[in-house]
Motif scaffolding. Structure first.
Motif, PDB file in Angstrom:
ATOM      1  N   ALA A 178       0.870  -1.309   0.201  1.00  0.00           N
ATOM      2  CA  ALA A 178      -0.093  -0.106  -0.034  1.00  0.00           C
ATOM      3  C   ALA A 178       0.741   1.267   0.001  1.00  0.00           C
ATOM      4  O   ALA A 178       0.325   2.540  -0.335  1.00  0.00           O
ATOM      5  CB  ALA A 178      -1.001  -0.087   1.338  1.00  0.00           C
TER       6      ALA A 178
ATOM      7  N   SER B 259      -6.401  -0.918   8.239  1.00  0.00           N
ATOM      8  CA  SER B 259      -5.674  -1.428   7.343  1.00  0.00           C
ATOM      9  C   SER B 259      -6.153  -0.671   6.012  1.00  0.00           C
ATOM     10  O   SER B 259      -7.163  -0.331   6.164  1.00  0.00           O
ATOM     11  CB  SER B 259      -5.761  -3.050   7.157  1.00  0.00           C
ATOM     12  N   SER B 260      -5.027  -0.694   5.205  1.00  0.00           N
ATOM     13  CA  SER B 260      -5.200  -0.170   3.787  1.00  0.00           C
ATOM     14  C   SER B 260      -5.410  -1.298   2.723  1.00  0.00           C
ATOM     15  O   SER B 260      -4.731  -2.292   2.875  1.00  0.00           O
ATOM     16  CB  SER B 260      -3.932   0.698   3.396  1.00  0.00           C
TER      17      SER B 260
ATOM     18  N   ILE C 223      -8.140  -6.704   2.162  1.00  0.00           N
ATOM     19  CA  ILE C 223      -8.014  -5.672   3.293  1.00  0.00           C
ATOM     20  C   ILE C 223      -8.261  -6.509   4.351  1.00  0.00           C
ATOM     21  O   ILE C 223      -9.001  -7.433   4.713  1.00  0.00           O
ATOM     22  CB  ILE C 223      -9.141  -4.490   3.178  1.00  0.00           C
TER      23      ILE C 223
ATOM     24  N   SER D 289      -1.229  -3.438   7.158  1.00  0.00           N
ATOM     25  CA  SER D 289      -1.927  -3.431   5.483  1.00  0.00           C
ATOM     26  C   SER D 289      -0.894  -4.766   4.856  1.00  0.00           C
ATOM     27  O   SER D 289       0.111  -4.779   4.864  1.00  0.00           O
ATOM     28  CB  SER D 289      -1.580  -2.038   4.851  1.00  0.00           C
TER      29      SER D 289
ATOM     30  N   TYR E  19      -1.342   1.787  13.978  1.00  0.00           N
ATOM     31  CA  TYR E  19      -0.850   0.735  13.006  1.00  0.00           C
ATOM     32  C   TYR E  19       0.013  -0.115  13.618  1.00  0.00           C
ATOM     33  O   TYR E  19       0.769  -0.114  14.509  1.00  0.00           O
ATOM     34  CB  TYR E  19      -0.460   1.194  11.763  1.00  0.00           C
TER      35      TYR E  19
ATOM     36  N   SER F 270       3.702  -2.866   8.282  1.00  0.00           N
ATOM     37  CA  SER F 270       2.948  -3.737   7.168  1.00  0.00           C
ATOM     38  C   SER F 270       4.218  -4.412   6.571  1.00  0.00           C
ATOM     39  O   SER F 270       5.210  -3.630   6.413  1.00  0.00           O
ATOM     40  CB  SER F 270       2.346  -2.707   6.406  1.00  0.00           C
TER      41      SER F 270
ATOM     42  N   SER G  94      -7.316   4.613   6.851  1.00  0.00           N
ATOM     43  CA  SER G  94      -6.913   3.760   5.787  1.00  0.00           C
ATOM     44  C   SER G  94      -6.384   4.439   4.594  1.00  0.00           C
ATOM     45  O   SER G  94      -7.000   5.533   4.385  1.00  0.00           O
ATOM     46  CB  SER G  94      -7.984   2.863   5.344  1.00  0.00           C
TER      47      SER G  94
END
Length: 447
Positions: A35, A64-65, A75, A105, A166, A169, A422
């Motif tokens: 992402a 989450s993205s 996602i 993500s 977050y 990722s 997101s």
């Protein structure tokens, strides 16, 4: 004479071979989707937001993205599932259950999708079937926190940081036979594990939880964490190349944003509160932008020598000059901008904490834009916002904000608006983003 000519030809041949293999490695890296390394998408001119295509409901807030590939958008949700959703219909294809909230993500490489969960594992899952390939156990994932955080009461209570949104990722690095998945962890380590089997290859210890997401450029990995230090490491062996310490202000410190790398510069924001430009080779400071006591958690995206990045308390999307850090203009929104922007053509897309999602014309100096709102924002804005703006004191309704639980109640009311943390992803003339109201939204873009 002939020997000299042959020697020169051999050197040229070797250079060409080296260039070929370098480009092969780059080509392999470009097969990997995540992402944050794909914030610039194909597009033409200014494309405002059009009609809602569909929305997909999960049972938890979404931080989450999304990421889309081959007609499927993926996602994670706070309900503990990673979802695979059909791009055309918004129908669920499959879902994968973990035992914790997913605030990481996903990244995709070949037929595998990688992501982390608050259950303490990072996962590799088959992208077509949703079946687990492997999982890697960290030392445990948790929110940042401390006893009596920032002097709030009761002083003896352990308090989670309400603005730690977050988990790190994962990203994938491929070069020849080397195939690694890299990510940070709440246990303070940065990990590199074998992408095929999930075996640890190396780890690097920091002095705090690492919830930032790594970025790779020129065989270096850049990542920051809650120790307020940005690290540049050798991606093959995890050895430190340099580090840069950001500052602290009133005890606020840490790096949540993902770096952007452009024109030999490493660019990122921090809580201290500044936005930084560093020399990619040495880690030396080029310039820093004073964010007016506003944290920068958003990750920057760069186009035409302009940096676009969101701020917290000034409620803005900034446009900064890449070379000097001077502010060109800003678009004022209705609340914190923690969503990282995405650009397609001459349009930058991003969301704010009040549940508004924006499409700004990059050629208008912040003047031309349109926006859409989450369903929850339409329902709760009048009772939650002051003059349609986020106002912590107003929403607290005279509650004592020196008490931690009262701050938590205010944040929960904000989330009820459908806050957008997101970051968007664009595919097939559709833009996707998640919301704290639990929905994954798909909006058509004007053609």
């Amino acid at each position: 004479m002939r020997k000299k000519i042959m020697r020169k030809l051999l050197i040229v041949l070797l250079l060409l071979v080296n260039l070929f293999f370098s480009n092969s490695a780059l080509s392999q890296n470009n097969k990997t989707l995540n992402a944050f390394s794909n914030q610039i998408f194909n597009g033409k001119g200014y494309q405002p937001l059009a009609s809602l295509k569909w929305k997909f409901k999960t049972e938890g807030r979404i931080f989450s993205s999304p990421i889309a590939q081959n007609g499927i958008v993926y996602i994670g949700s706070e309900d503990g599932f990673l979802y695979a959703v059909d791009e055309k219909t918004g129908n669920e294809k499959w879902k994968f259950k973990t035992n914790g909230a997913i605030h990481s993500s996903p990244s995709i490489s070949e037929k595998t999708i990688y992501f982390g969960s608050f259950d303490g594992y990072y996962y590799a899952v088959n992208i077509q079937t949703g079946k687990e390939i492997w999982k890697f156990k960290t030392g445990g994932e948790h929110w940042l926190g401390e006893i009596g955080l920032w002097g709030m009461k009761p002083e003896t209570e352990y308090m989670e940081d309400l603005w730690d949104f977050y988990l790190s990722s994962p990203i994938v690095y491929q070069n020849g036979k080397t195939n690694l998945v890299l990510f940070g962890s709440s246990d303070g380590n940065i990990y590199a594990v074998d992408a095929k089997i999930g075996k640890e290859i190396w780890k690097f210890k920091t002095n705090g939880p690492v919830h930032g997401t790594p970025v790779i450029d020129q065989n270096k990995i850049y990542i920051g964490g809650w120790d307020a230090v940005l690290y540049a490491l050798n991606v093959e062996n995890g050895k430190e190349i340099w580090q840069f310490a950001t500052g602290t202000q009133m005890g606020f410190k840490g790096i949540q944003s993902t770096v952007a790398v452009a024109d030999g510069k490493v660019l990122f924001g921090a809580r201290d509160p500044h936005f930084f430009s560093l020399d990619a080779e040495t880690g030396k400071l080029n310039w820093k932008y004073d964010a007016e006591n506003s944290w920068i958690l958003s990750s920057a995206v760069i186009k035409d020598n302009t940096i676009y990045v969101g701020t917290s308390d000034t409620y803005a999307l900034l446009a900064l000059d890449l070379k000097t850090g001077k502010e060109k203009y800003r678009l004022k929104t209705n609340g914190y901008v923690y969503s990282s922007p995405a650009i397609a053509g001459n349009t930058v897309y991003f969301g704010d904490f009040t549940g508004n999602f924006f499409a700004l014309n990059l050629l208008s100096n912040g003047k031309e834009f349109n926006s859409v709102s989450t369903e929850n924002r339409k329902q709760f804005a009048a009772s939650t916002l002051k003059n349609d703006l986020l106002d912590f004191g107003y929403t607290a309704q005279n509650e004592d904000l020196s008490i931690y639980d009262n701050n938590k109640k205010v944040m929960d009311q904000f989330y009820r608006l459908g806050s957008i943390l997101s970051s968007p992803f664009i595919s097939s003339n559709t833009i996707y983003f998640g919301s704290a109201d639990g929905y994954l939204y798909a909006y058509n873009l004007e053609k």
